[in-house]
Each structure stands twice: as structure tokens, then as C-alpha cells.
Design an enzyme around this catalytic site. Structure first.
Site, PDB file in Angstrom:
ATOM      1  CE  LYS A 265      36.439  50.446  39.873  1.00 31.43           C
ATOM      2  NZ  LYS A 265      37.067  51.272  40.837  1.00 31.43           N
TER       3      LYS A 265
ATOM      4  CG  HIS B 137      32.887  53.466  41.433  1.00 29.29           C
ATOM      5  ND1 HIS B 137      32.133  52.273  40.906  1.00 29.29           N
ATOM      6  CD2 HIS B 137      33.737  52.971  42.229  1.00 29.29           C
ATOM      7  CE1 HIS B 137      32.955  51.296  41.379  1.00 29.29           C
ATOM      8  NE2 HIS B 137      33.830  51.625  42.056  1.00 29.29           N
TER       9      HIS B 137
ATOM     10  CB  SER C  92      31.718  51.783  44.789  1.00 28.69           C
ATOM     11  OG  SER C  92      32.770  51.385  45.718  1.00 28.69           O
TER      12      SER C  92
HETATM   13  C1  LIG Z   1      38.246  50.886  41.588  1.00 31.60           C
HETATM   14  C2  LIG Z   1      38.850  51.981  42.304  1.00 31.60           C
HETATM   15  C3  LIG Z   1      39.958  52.299  42.260  1.00 31.60           C
HETATM   16  C4  LIG Z   1      41.079  51.336  41.673  1.00 31.60           C
HETATM   17  O1  LIG Z   1      41.139  51.358  40.249  1.00 31.60           O
HETATM   18  P1  LIG Z   1      42.196  50.404  39.292  1.00 31.60           P
HETATM   19  O2  LIG Z   1      42.451  51.327  38.334  1.00 31.60           O
HETATM   20  O3  LIG Z   1      41.218  49.089  39.246  1.00 31.60           O
HETATM   21  O4  LIG Z   1      43.374  50.407  40.391  1.00 31.60           O
HETATM   22  C5  LIG Z   1      40.522  53.459  42.822  1.00 31.60           C
HETATM   23  N1  LIG Z   1      39.597  54.202  43.501  1.00 31.60           N
HETATM   24  C6  LIG Z   1      38.289  54.069  43.695  1.00 31.60           C
HETATM   25  C7  LIG Z   1      37.486  55.127  44.217  1.00 31.60           C
HETATM   26  C8  LIG Z   1      37.875  52.804  42.747  1.00 31.60           C
HETATM   27  O5  LIG Z   1      36.450  52.774  42.695  1.00 31.60           O
END
Ligand SMILES: *Cc1c(COP(=O)(O)O)cnc(C)c1O
Length: 407
Positions: free
Chosen positions: A248, A217, A189
Site C-alpha cells: 500500500k 492502512h 479501511s
Molecule cells: C490490504 C490489507 C491486508 C492484505 O495486505 P496484502 O499485503 O495485500 O496481502 C491485510 N490487512 C489489512 C488491514 C489490509 O488492509
């Protein structure tokens, strides 16, 4: 009674916070007074075009998603007050697990309250001191923590560096490890780069390793029909474990999952600590996530709009004279290199009505400061043009456009 040890504890924290502030590393929270979306309203009443949410498909704040959540709230109630295995599993949770499995092309799925929990509870039940985990150096914090909680031997390879990955696979083999798993983010990301999964799968086959990817992502928008980076790299069916988030692209509230073969998921249901010892995902989130998956399984419209926006923005921002990291992902790192410049730039963009985040050391390597743009299917062409105009103005004011440096 005076308690000097207690006083030094609190004053120590105060000093550390001051140090962070002094280094410019203190992270203030931006307060919004509106729902999430392509345009948001700050607590100060300012209207801003939002270029820093993980709202890739525009479904956070989307009325259809909200409607599905409302219906699930009506039908299943607010919450369960239970972990899954005692009395916290409803039909909507089973339906969502099935829908995620189908969407990703995997056999079975287990839900968590967050992807952080999915990664945190993944490794320890499946691997022990006889095994090896080979992890990309830029993997997400939750993968790193999950690996720390597991007794397996740890190996690390340079980000997306296949030669180094092979060196680590050889090291694990030389150490006589029983099972080896390669763990990587599907999409990184900070840079918007995509893991070289075709080559990773070939190396895994060569060395008899498993492959785990975190698709936080990527799920919902990478690949021709949005299944993720495994579709993008044409390796669906060759990935053993997929973790991801519902927080997300897939609706944006919260929740995470792990998808894999039945025996893996069954083992996690029996042994994964964040699953066994933490509350069920709220049914309205499960219901809304289910509706999101139905919607994006039936049509690639949102995914296509996101990619059109990404191609447009990447092309235009370079034409104006900015340097970006090349790629196809809706994360677009606009490179400013110098940390104070990146900070000034983000602040000026805020004044111009654009919400952006600046990143600098230690979050990214020294000399690689940047602002990160994240495109969304919800951005209109007019909004993107306003953002590009603001970029051009702020860039000119700070004298950082390539075309100007040559003058
Ligand atoms: C955002 C993210 C997470 C965490 O996700 P949540 O559901 O908010 O805990 C885990 N791994 C990656 C690669 C992320 O970008």
C-alpha cells in the site's frame, strides 16, 4: 463418457455467479492501460483521476522507487527459487527487516510475500487451546482467517467499542485462559477510523493481555513521522505485535511483515507456515521497499502533503454539501446511504473522469452505502479541485447535496 456429477458442479457455479450478478454483488475488474498514479488511463483510453488506490504516499509508479527496484534487480537478480531458510535469504532481505524494525520502533521483523500471509501465519505458532484471542468485529479478512487456523478460544468485540472489549477480556479471564491477545486493525479501511489504541493498551495492562495491530492502512503515514497508529496514539513501545503490508503506502508492489520482540519473530521463522512453505519476497521488491523506508525516515514531506490533501478534501467535500464520516485518515467515506444511488454516483463520476469505488451491503452495513475516496500525496491541488467539481456536479444531478435538499 458422460459425467453428470461434473456437469452439475459447473452449472452450480454458473448459477451462483448469475445470482451474484442479479444481486448487483458481482465485482468486475477495472483494467488500466497505464502505471498506477494520481492519474491513470483506462483500457478504453479514458484519462481518470484516481481516487481509489491505497497509494497513500504516491510511491506506486514513482520513478525513484522504480529506480531502486531496478538497482536491486541488477544486483540480486530476478528471484530466488527458494524459501527463506533453504537458500532464499539475501543481504537485502536482512537489511529490509532491520529497517522495518527501526522504523516501527520494534525489536525484530520477519518478511512475508503478503500481509495476508503475515496474518495467516501469525496466531497458530504463538497461541493454542489454552489461550484466548479477542478480535475487533471489523478486522480484516486475513486476521479472521489467521485466527481460524489457530486453536485458541475466540472472542469478538464490537468495532472500537472499549466497553465490549472489557466484557470479552473478563470472559477470557473467567475461562481461565493462560495468554490473551487483543487483535485489531490500526486503521479500519471502510470507515477511515483509527483504533483507540491508548485505551486498548490500558485495558491490556489491566487484564494482562498482549496487543496485536495490523498497520496495513497506517504504516508510512499515520502519526507525526508516519510510523503508524501507535505513534498517532502515543503508544509506541506498548504494542507487542505489528503486522503490515509493503503493498500500500510503502511502495505498492507486494509483500508483508510482522514486527515484534526477538523471541516472537524467531518463533515465527521456525513455525509460521506461509513463511516456511512459500517463496522468498523478490529481491527487487525488498530493495525498493528499503529505499522507500530510507526516504520517509529522512523526511516527512510526503506524509505532510498527504495530510494537507486530506484536510483540504474533507473540508471542501462537506462544504459542497456531502456527508462524510468524520476523522483524520486519508480514507474518506462519502455517505450516500442508498446502494443504487452509490452505484449510479460512481458510474457518473467515471464519466466525469474520476475513478472511485462504491461500497454497499454486505461490505458495509445496510443503509450505509457510500463511495470511498482515498487521498494520496501524489494528488495535486488542481486534481483535487477537478474531483470536487465532479462531485458537486454529480451530486446536483442526483439531487443528493444537503444544501439542495433544504430548498
Ligand atoms: C490490504 C490489507 C491486508 C492484505 O495486505 P496484502 O499485503 O495485500 O496481502 C491485510 N490487512 C489489512 C488491514 C489490509 O488492509
Amino acid at each position: 463418457m458422460s459425467n453428470p456429477a461434473k456437469s452439475t458442479f459447473f452449472s452450480g457455479l454458473q448459477q451462483n455467479l448469475e445470482t451474484l450478478r442479479g444481486q448487483g454483488l458481482y465485482k468486475p475488474e477495472r483494467v488500466l492501460a497505464s502505471r498506477q498514479g494520481a492519474e491513470v488511463v483506462g483500457a478504453d483510453g479514458r484519462h481518470l483521476i484516481n481516487m481509489c488506490a491505497n497509494n497513500y504516499l504516491g510511491l506506486s509508479g514513482d520513478p525513484q522507487t522504480q529506480q531502486a527496484a531496478t538497482e536491486a534487480l541488477e544486483k540480486y537478480g530476478y528471484g530466488l527459487s527458494s524459501v527463506r531458510f533453504i537458500c532464499g535469504t539475501q543481504t537485502v532481505h536482512k537489511e529490509l527487516e532491520q529497517a522495518i524494525s527501526t522504523f516501527l520502533g520494534m525489536e525484530d521483523t520477519i518478511l512475508y510475500a503478503a500481509a495476508f500471509d503475515a496474518n495467516g501465519g501469525l496466531f497458530e505458532p504463538l497461541f493454542d487451546e489454552n489461550d484466548a484471542i479477542i478480535s475487533d468485529a471489523l478486522n480484516h479478512a486475513s486476521i479472521i482467517d489467521g485466527i481460524r487456523l489457530c486453536k485458541a478460544a475466540r472472542y469478538r468485540y464490537r468495532n472500537n467499542d472499549m466497553a465490549d472489549l472489557e466484557v470479552q477480556l473478563q470472559a477470557a479471564r473467567a475461562a481461565g485462559k493462560r495468554h490473551t491477545v487483543i487483535a485489531t486493525d490500526g486503521a479500519f479501511s471502510m470507515d477511515g477510523t483509527i483504533a483507540r489504541l491508548d485505551e486498548i493498551c490500558d485495558l491490556a495492562d489491566k487484564y494482562g493481555a498482549l496487543v496485536m495491530i495490523d498497520e496495513s492502512h497506517a504504516s508510512g503515514f499515520m502519526g507525526a513521522t508516519g510510523r503508524g497508529t501507535h505513534e498517532h496514539h502515543n503508544v509506541m513501545g506498548r504494542i507487542d505485535i505489528i503486522t503490515g503490508t509493503l503493498g500500500k503506502a510503502l511502495g505498492g508492489a507486494m509483500g508483508g511483515f510482522t514486527s515484534a520482540r526477538k523471541e516472537v519473530i524467531d518463533t515465527l521463522r521456525q513455525k509460521s507456515r506461509p513463511y516456511l512453505f512459500s517463496n522468498t519476497l523478490a529481491p527487487m521488491i525488498a530493495g525498493a521497499s528499503l529505499s522507500v523506508l530510507k526516504r520517509i525516515s529522512g523526511s516527512t514531506e510526503l506524509r505532510d502533503r498527504l495530510h494537507q490533501n486530506t484536510i483540504y478534501f474533507r473540508g471542501e467535500i462537506e462544504r459542497i454539501g456531502f456527508t462524510i464520516k468524520p476523522g483524520t485518515h486519508p480514507v474518506v467515506p462519502v455517505m450516500l446511504f442508498d446502494a443504487p444511488v452509490a452505484q449510479q454516483f460512481a458510474a457518473r463520476m467515471y464519466e466525469l473522469g474520476v475513478l472511485l469505488s462504491g461500497f454497499f451491503y454486505p461490505v458495509v452495513p445496510m443503509g450505509q452505502a457510500r463511495v470511498r475516496v482515498q487521498l494520496s500525496a501524489a494528488h495535486t491541488r488542481e486534481q483535487l479541485d477537478s474531483v470536487l467539481k465532479a462531485f458537486e456536479q454529480a451530486g446536483r444531478e442526483l439531487g443528493i447535496l444537503k444544501t439542495e435538499r433544504q430548498n
